[in-house]
Every structure is written in C-alpha cells, then in structure tokens.
Design a protein around this motif. Structure first.
Motif, PDB file in Angstrom:
ATOM      1  N   VAL A 182     -88.521  96.873  24.999  1.00 26.86           N
ATOM      2  CA  VAL A 182     -89.221  97.690  25.812  1.00 26.86           C
ATOM      3  C   VAL A 182     -90.081  96.442  26.583  1.00 26.86           C
ATOM      4  CG1 VAL A 182     -89.915  99.262  24.325  1.00 26.86           C
ATOM      5  CG2 VAL A 182     -91.612  97.167  24.120  1.00 26.86           C
ATOM      6  N   PHE A 183     -90.162  95.031  26.446  1.00 24.60           N
ATOM      7  CA  PHE A 183     -90.945  93.763  27.275  1.00 24.60           C
ATOM      8  C   PHE A 183     -89.593  92.581  27.054  1.00 24.60           C
ATOM      9  CE2 PHE A 183     -94.057  90.583  28.156  1.00 24.60           C
ATOM     10  CZ  PHE A 183     -94.857  91.137  29.050  1.00 24.60           C
ATOM     11  N   SER A 184     -89.463  92.138  28.219  1.00 22.03           N
ATOM     12  CA  SER A 184     -89.039  91.561  27.714  1.00 22.03           C
ATOM     13  C   SER A 184     -89.520  90.202  29.195  1.00 22.03           C
ATOM     14  CB  SER A 184     -87.388  91.035  28.611  1.00 22.03           C
ATOM     15  OG  SER A 184     -87.816  91.209  29.524  1.00 22.03           O
ATOM     16  N   SER A 185     -89.706  88.546  28.617  1.00 22.12           N
ATOM     17  CA  SER A 185     -90.251  87.589  29.573  1.00 22.12           C
ATOM     18  C   SER A 185     -89.381  86.411  28.610  1.00 22.12           C
ATOM     19  CB  SER A 185     -91.877  87.362  29.214  1.00 22.12           C
ATOM     20  OG  SER A 185     -92.302  86.210  30.397  1.00 22.12           O
ATOM     21  N   THR A 186     -89.664  85.333  30.269  1.00 26.64           N
ATOM     22  CA  THR A 186     -88.940  83.458  29.594  1.00 26.64           C
ATOM     23  C   THR A 186     -90.502  83.213  29.611  1.00 26.64           C
ATOM     24  OG1 THR A 186     -89.503  83.291  31.872  1.00 26.64           O
ATOM     25  CG2 THR A 186     -87.829  83.490  32.200  1.00 26.64           C
ATOM     26  N   VAL A 187     -91.460  83.399  29.415  1.00 33.37           N
ATOM     27  CA  VAL A 187     -92.955  82.995  28.894  1.00 33.37           C
ATOM     28  C   VAL A 187     -93.436  83.153  27.275  1.00 33.37           C
ATOM     29  CG1 VAL A 187     -95.257  82.079  29.719  1.00 33.37           C
ATOM     30  CG2 VAL A 187     -93.379  82.008  31.169  1.00 33.37           C
ATOM     31  N   LEU A 188     -93.757  82.492  26.575  1.00 32.99           N
ATOM     32  CA  LEU A 188     -93.929  83.256  24.935  1.00 32.99           C
ATOM     33  C   LEU A 188     -95.179  83.693  25.067  1.00 32.99           C
ATOM     34  CD1 LEU A 188     -93.286  83.396  22.634  1.00 32.99           C
ATOM     35  CD2 LEU A 188     -94.155  80.957  21.733  1.00 32.99           C
ATOM     36  N   GLU A 189     -95.487  83.216  26.036  1.00 30.59           N
ATOM     37  CA  GLU A 189     -97.722  83.666  26.099  1.00 30.59           C
ATOM     38  C   GLU A 189     -97.759  85.034  26.713  1.00 30.59           C
ATOM     39  OE1 GLU A 189     -99.687  80.932  28.496  1.00 30.59           O
ATOM     40  OE2 GLU A 189    -100.206  79.691  27.024  1.00 30.59           O
ATOM     41  N   ASN A 190     -97.059  85.624  27.342  1.00 33.28           N
ATOM     42  CA  ASN A 190     -96.494  86.747  27.930  1.00 33.28           C
ATOM     43  C   ASN A 190     -95.672  87.565  26.636  1.00 33.28           C
ATOM     44  OD1 ASN A 190     -97.484  85.715  30.243  1.00 33.28           O
ATOM     45  ND2 ASN A 190     -95.297  86.101  31.401  1.00 33.28           N
ATOM     46  N   ILE A 191     -95.220  87.284  25.782  1.00 28.26           N
ATOM     47  CA  ILE A 191     -94.940  88.318  24.494  1.00 28.26           C
ATOM     48  C   ILE A 191     -95.515  88.365  24.175  1.00 28.26           C
ATOM     49  CG2 ILE A 191     -93.213  87.588  22.540  1.00 28.26           C
ATOM     50  CD1 ILE A 191     -91.416  88.100  25.530  1.00 28.26           C
ATOM     51  N   ALA A 192     -96.830  87.156  23.670  1.00 28.86           N
ATOM     52  CA  ALA A 192     -97.755  87.093  22.140  1.00 28.86           C
ATOM     53  C   ALA A 192     -98.593  88.182  22.677  1.00 28.86           C
ATOM     54  CB  ALA A 192     -98.137  86.058  22.546  1.00 28.86           C
ATOM     55  N   ALA A 193     -98.817  87.893  24.503  1.00 30.78           N
ATOM     56  CA  ALA A 193     -99.868  89.400  25.227  1.00 30.78           C
ATOM     57  C   ALA A 193     -99.842  90.915  24.933  1.00 30.78           C
ATOM     58  CB  ALA A 193    -100.019  88.955  26.387  1.00 30.78           C
ATOM     59  N   ALA A 194     -97.831  90.607  25.241  1.00 29.23           N
ATOM     60  CA  ALA A 194     -97.879  92.600  24.779  1.00 29.23           C
ATOM     61  C   ALA A 194     -97.723  92.575  23.919  1.00 29.23           C
ATOM     62  CB  ALA A 194     -95.999  92.317  25.571  1.00 29.23           C
ATOM     63  N   VAL A 195     -97.603  91.924  22.958  1.00 27.92           N
ATOM     64  CA  VAL A 195     -97.574  91.903  21.323  1.00 27.92           C
ATOM     65  C   VAL A 195     -99.256  92.362  20.999  1.00 27.92           C
ATOM     66  CG1 VAL A 195     -98.245  91.532  18.860  1.00 27.92           C
ATOM     67  CG2 VAL A 195     -95.846  90.987  20.589  1.00 27.92           C
ATOM     68  N   ALA A 196    -100.657  91.449  21.563  1.00 29.92           N
ATOM     69  CA  ALA A 196    -101.910  92.268  21.353  1.00 29.92           C
ATOM     70  C   ALA A 196    -102.169  93.580  22.009  1.00 29.92           C
ATOM     71  CB  ALA A 196    -102.527  90.103  21.965  1.00 29.92           C
ATOM     72  N   ALA A 197    -101.782  93.426  22.913  1.00 28.83           N
ATOM     73  CA  ALA A 197    -101.663  94.894  24.110  1.00 28.83           C
ATOM     74  C   ALA A 197    -101.208  95.616  22.882  1.00 28.83           C
ATOM     75  CB  ALA A 197    -101.229  94.551  25.090  1.00 28.83           C
ATOM     76  N   GLY A 198    -100.336  95.847  21.956  1.00 31.14           N
ATOM     77  CA  GLY A 198    -100.072  97.164  21.381  1.00 31.14           C
ATOM     78  C   GLY A 198     -99.023  98.145  21.522  1.00 31.14           C
ATOM     79  N   ARG A 210    -102.871  83.755  18.964  1.00 34.88           N
ATOM     80  CA  ARG A 210    -104.322  83.820  19.026  1.00 34.88           C
ATOM     81  C   ARG A 210    -105.261  84.543  19.446  1.00 34.88           C
ATOM     82  NH1 ARG A 210    -103.176  78.238  22.479  1.00 34.88           N
ATOM     83  NH2 ARG A 210    -102.208  77.416  20.683  1.00 34.88           N
ATOM     84  N   SER A 211    -105.027  85.870  19.299  1.00 35.63           N
ATOM     85  CA  SER A 211    -105.647  86.944  19.962  1.00 35.63           C
ATOM     86  C   SER A 211    -106.129  87.745  18.499  1.00 35.63           C
ATOM     87  CB  SER A 211    -104.779  88.483  20.207  1.00 35.63           C
ATOM     88  OG  SER A 211    -105.628  89.160  20.436  1.00 35.63           O
ATOM     89  N   SER A 212    -107.331  88.566  18.031  1.00 31.00           N
ATOM     90  CA  SER A 212    -108.136  88.593  17.152  1.00 31.00           C
ATOM     91  C   SER A 212    -107.097  90.085  17.063  1.00 31.00           C
ATOM     92  CB  SER A 212    -109.296  88.985  17.169  1.00 31.00           C
ATOM     93  OG  SER A 212    -109.754  89.428  17.960  1.00 31.00           O
ATOM     94  N   THR A 213    -107.204  90.741  18.192  1.00 25.96           N
ATOM     95  CA  THR A 213    -106.212  91.508  17.523  1.00 25.96           C
ATOM     96  C   THR A 213    -104.826  92.098  17.217  1.00 25.96           C
ATOM     97  OG1 THR A 213    -105.197  91.736  19.802  1.00 25.96           O
ATOM     98  CG2 THR A 213    -107.400  93.291  19.642  1.00 25.96           C
TER      99      THR A 213
END
Length: 263
Positions: A182-198, A210-213
């Motif tokens: 459902v989501f792809s990126s060349t940057v790991l930070e973007n992957i982590a952000a997609a996970v944090a956003a649920g 690094r996200s508390s969520t």
C-alpha cells in the motif's frame, strides 16, 4: 594504475612465468582469477596492509590525506551529526569525502576503487568484516493497527536494492502471509512515517522507530528477533591507523545514536 593495457598484460605474463602457473583465465565473458590467482591476491592484500602498517608505525606525522567514505543512506543524518564533528576534532588533517548510498552499492564502489572505507549491512556471504553495531529488526505498526489473518497485511516497502526489504519479503513469502503493498518509498524515514500514521506495517530497524505511536506487532507469524549487523569494510591500501581510529569512533557514534533511540 596509470599504465597502458599492454604494459599491465606484459607484467602479468612475466609474473606467471616467474611463478610457473596461470593467474587469469580469459574468455568471451571477460577475465577471472584462477585458483592460483586467488591465492596470490590474498597474499598481495596482506603485503599492502603490512606495507601501510610499516610506514604508519614509523611515521611521526599526524593522520592526514583524503579519505573517501561511504555511509548507508538511512543512517546518513545521524552520522553527520554524531560522527563528523568528532572526526574533525580528532583528525583535523584528514580530508573526508562522504558518499551516501545503499549498502550493496557501497560495496561495489569500494571494490571498484571509488571508496576507501564504507559502513555496510552485513550479509551471510561476506566474512571478516569489522562489526560496528547491531540492532534488532522489528515488524512494526501503529497502536491502532489490528492484525487479522482474514485480510491481507497492508505493507510498506522500500523501493531500492535493500537488505531489509529482501528480509521482509522473504519472511512474508516463507510464512505464506497474504499482503498488499500500500506504500512504497526509497527513503526509510517515509516508510517509518507511513507506519506511524497507521497506514501500513513494515519491518524496521529499531533506530528508525522514533514515534510514540509505533509498536512492535504482536503477530506470531512474524519474527521480531532478527538482527541487523552493520560492519565497516576498507580498501587494502588504507592506512591501518586511519581504519583503526575510524572503527573506534564509529562504534562510539553508533552507541550514542542507539542510546537516543532507547531513550
């Protein structure tokens, strides 16, 4: 090598005559070392290291010179903040050139003589590398994510030649877990952000969470005990004093970075 092809070929021919064996095999696919050539290569690398160590031990001048340094893309920001200031303070005469790329690309660049030193993710086929740090790989999702076997796993995927990407796909396929990209990126930070956003789940190094969520997934089908090894590799011609000092400082920087994550 600053020599013509003919001069190099003649030198190799003389070396083969002296040793009484063939060092290279040539065919329409290119050139490769014979078994004797591989043995000679190993000794040559030892000679180069010993030569550099000898001059390093006898030299009284401070560490200096240009060093081409490779850092994995996903760790670049942390090491620019925690490693480079220490490097500049302790080895001010060292002229560092930094390249950020994927570990596998950095390996190829070092083998091609384009880098002197690189940090790379460890892989089974590579041995005798300097371990810098280890960290766990964890399947992560947001606190609101619910794992249900009846639905495909919403999966966030890195889109480059990445070791963590390969490990994630291998595990999903080996466990026959249905998933949907459902989501792809060349940057790991973007992957982590997609996970944090649920929005998705993914396999992440601990230091990138690094996200508390975000929390590790409680799913018995997924292995949260994999370990990622980050190693340092060096050109055989690099001054051993430089590689030793960099190894020490990199380990210290890694310890500081990981302690921030733990905090």
């Amino acid at each position: 090598m600053h020599r013509s092809h003919a001069a190099v070929s003649m030198q190799i021919k003389r070396l083969e005559e002296q040793l009484g064996c063939q060092l290279m095999q040539r065919n329409n696919q290119g050139i490769r070392l014979t078994e004797s050539g591989e043995i000679l290569m190993g000794y040559c690398e030892q000679f180069l290291k010993l030569n550099a160590a000898t001059f390093g031990a006898l030299a009284e001048t401070p560490l200096a010179g240009k060093v081409r340094f490779g850092i994995p893309t996903d760790y670049a920001q942390d090491f620019l903040q925690d490693f480079l200031p220490v490097l500049a303070a302790e080895m001010p005469n060292l002229d560092a050139r930094i390249v950020c790329d994927r570990s596998r690309n950095l390996r190829q660049m070092l083998a091609a003589g384009q880098l002197d030193i690189a940090i790379v993710a460890g892989e089974e086929q590579y041995r005798d590398e300097q371990l810098i740090w280890t960290e766990r790989l964890q399947w992560c999702g947001s606190y609101g994510h619910q794992c249900t076997e009846s639905k495909p796993l919403p999966f966030a995927l890195l889109e480059e030649n990445c070791i963590v990407r390969d490990l994630a796909l291998q595990q999903l396929q080996a466990c026959q877990i249905p998933y949907e990209r459902v989501f792809s990126s060349t940057v790991l930070e973007n992957i982590a952000a997609a996970v944090a956003a649920g929005f998705a789940v993914s396999l992440l190094p601990e230091s990138s969470v690094r996200s508390s969520t975000v929390k590790p997934l409680d799913d018995p089908r997924l292995d949260n005990n994999q370990v990622l090894k980050m190693n340092m590799i060096c050109s055989s011609a690099i001054d051993p004093r430089i590689s030793q000092r960099l190894t020490e400082r990199l380990r210290e920087a890694a310890s500081r970075i990981l302690s921030k994550t733990d905090g």
